[in-house]
Design a protein around this motif. Structure first.
Motif: not given
Ligand code: GLA
Length: 387
Positions: A25-27, A30-37, A164-170, A210-212, A215-217, A328-331
């Protein structure tokens, strides 16, 4: 948990698995909700991992079991819309087929054991998809690079599950290194590994989301709407994160609420994450910690992704003298990261005071105590021995 995936495999399917892998997993520091932007992120891999053990199965079928679910789930991964946790593995299978890196029989039996908490902002889904991509591609005899595994895992979650996540976590689950934070520029996918100073605590609010579905989308759609409007001002703008920080008045004029607040968060967070990475590299922990508090405020006020529980923990950490703290993470629930100076002994400087104050404040507000862990930044995806 390592042995548990193999043991679960044997107990469920009889016989030994033929390949196994794990991913963390990841923690995010800093840089939250920036990946998909198209901005920067700075995650570390959490020591908790997901282990996946696999063997060939019936063509077209995935038979899956996990320490969490117990029951075997059978999915025809080629057919129709996917649902439930098995959808993540099915998405991985579809992507491996597209790459020519899926097991020959085209089916697999899969056992999963994980100690990454689910829906806690710690990227449990990326730990699962990256580990599954590695284990299943090993079963096929394919040697995919870490970045390819991240790509398979990202498309599985984004395109097949519909988050509709970004690429950070993977990328973090695939590329992280022990004792290092991963500075990832999400537009170029350039990476830099930065040694971590200080001590990191993770305080889990216990609130899950639950993200799917949600709010994230919605936030991502708001960011896209903001980008579309800002392109009228600056036609060459490709990413929201690339809006020039010196042009904030123009951004404010161009956008109505809530798009204005969302965009202000993304532009500010982009600057903070880049500056923060420099500060961390130079061990300027005090200033780095201040950026963490600023980031939390921006998440709370502008991106509207905090919760009262998370705010209570951050405020208590600050009162007790922690260098920095932020969700940390989506919130919308999940955990808070706390930064302390290294102490002389096994604890961080002032750690006892900080954890005492967090526990006290949280108990006073919610009648229970949050779980507090030390974060030991660990390594990314790896092959595991088959037992
Ligand atoms: C979720 C998404 C990540 C990222 C974070 C917020 O974890 O999967 O891609 O957008 O939220 O930073």
């Amino acid at each position: 948990m390592r042995g548990n995936a193999s043991a679960l495999f044997r107990a469920t399917f009889g016989g030994a698995p033929r390949a196994a892998a794990s991913a963390p997993g990841r923690v995010n520091l800093i840089g939250e909700h920036t990946d998909y932007n198209g901005g920067p992120v700075l995650p570390v891999a959490y020591a908790a991992r997901t282990y996946v053990a696999v063997a060939p199965g019936e063509p077209g079928m995935l038979d899956m079991v996990s320490t969490r679910e117990g029951q075997v789930a059978r999915i025809d991964y080629r057919a129709g819309p996917l649902a439930g946790w098995g959808a993540y593995v099915a998405g991985v299978m579809r992507e491996l087929v597209a790459l020519g890196a899926a097991p020959l029989a085209g089916g697999a039996r899969v056992a999963v054991a994980s100690d990454v908490p689910v829906a806690a902002g710690l990227a449990s889904s990326a730990a699962l998809t990256v580990a599954a991509a590695k284990a299943l591609s090993l079963l096929a005899g394919a040697r995919l690079q870490a970045r390819q595994l991240a790509g398979v895992a990202f498309r599985a979650e984004h395109d097949h599950v519909g988050v509709r996540c970004g690429i950070m976590d993977q990328m973090s689950a695939a590329l992280a290194r022990p004792g290092r934070a991963l500075l990832l520029e999400c537009a170029s996918l350039a990476v830099r590994h930065i040694p971590i100073g200080g001590r990191l605590l993770l305080v889990d609010s216990g609130a899950r989301r639950e993200l799917a579905a949600g709010a994230l989308n919605e936030r991502r759609a708001e960011c896209e709407a903001a980008l579309a409007r800002l392109k009228l001002e600056l036609p060459e703008l490709r990413w929201l994160a690339s809006w020039p920080a010196a042009w904030l008045p123009r951004l404010k004029r161009a956008l109505p609420e809530p798009l204005r607040s969302r965009a202000l968060h993304v532009v500010g967070e982009t600057a903070r994450a880049r500056f923060g990475a420099q500060l961390l590299a130079r061990r300027h922990l005090k200033r780095f910690g201040e950026l963490l508090y600023e980031s939390h405020e921006s998440c709370r006020q502008l991106y509207d992704c905090s919760t009262p529980e998370l705010d209570t923990i951050v405020a208590a950490a600050r009162r007790a003298g922690a260098l920095g703290a932020r969700l940390t993470g989506a919130g919308w629930g999940g955990a808070v990261l706390v930064l302390l100076r290294e102490g002389k002994g096994p604890c961080g400087k002032g750690e006892a005071k900080v954890t005492r104050e967090i526990r006290r404040a949280f108990r006073a507000a919610y009648g229970r105590e949050p779980a507090i862990d030390v974060v030991h930044p660990s390594g990314g995806v790896r092959r595991e021995p088959v037992r």
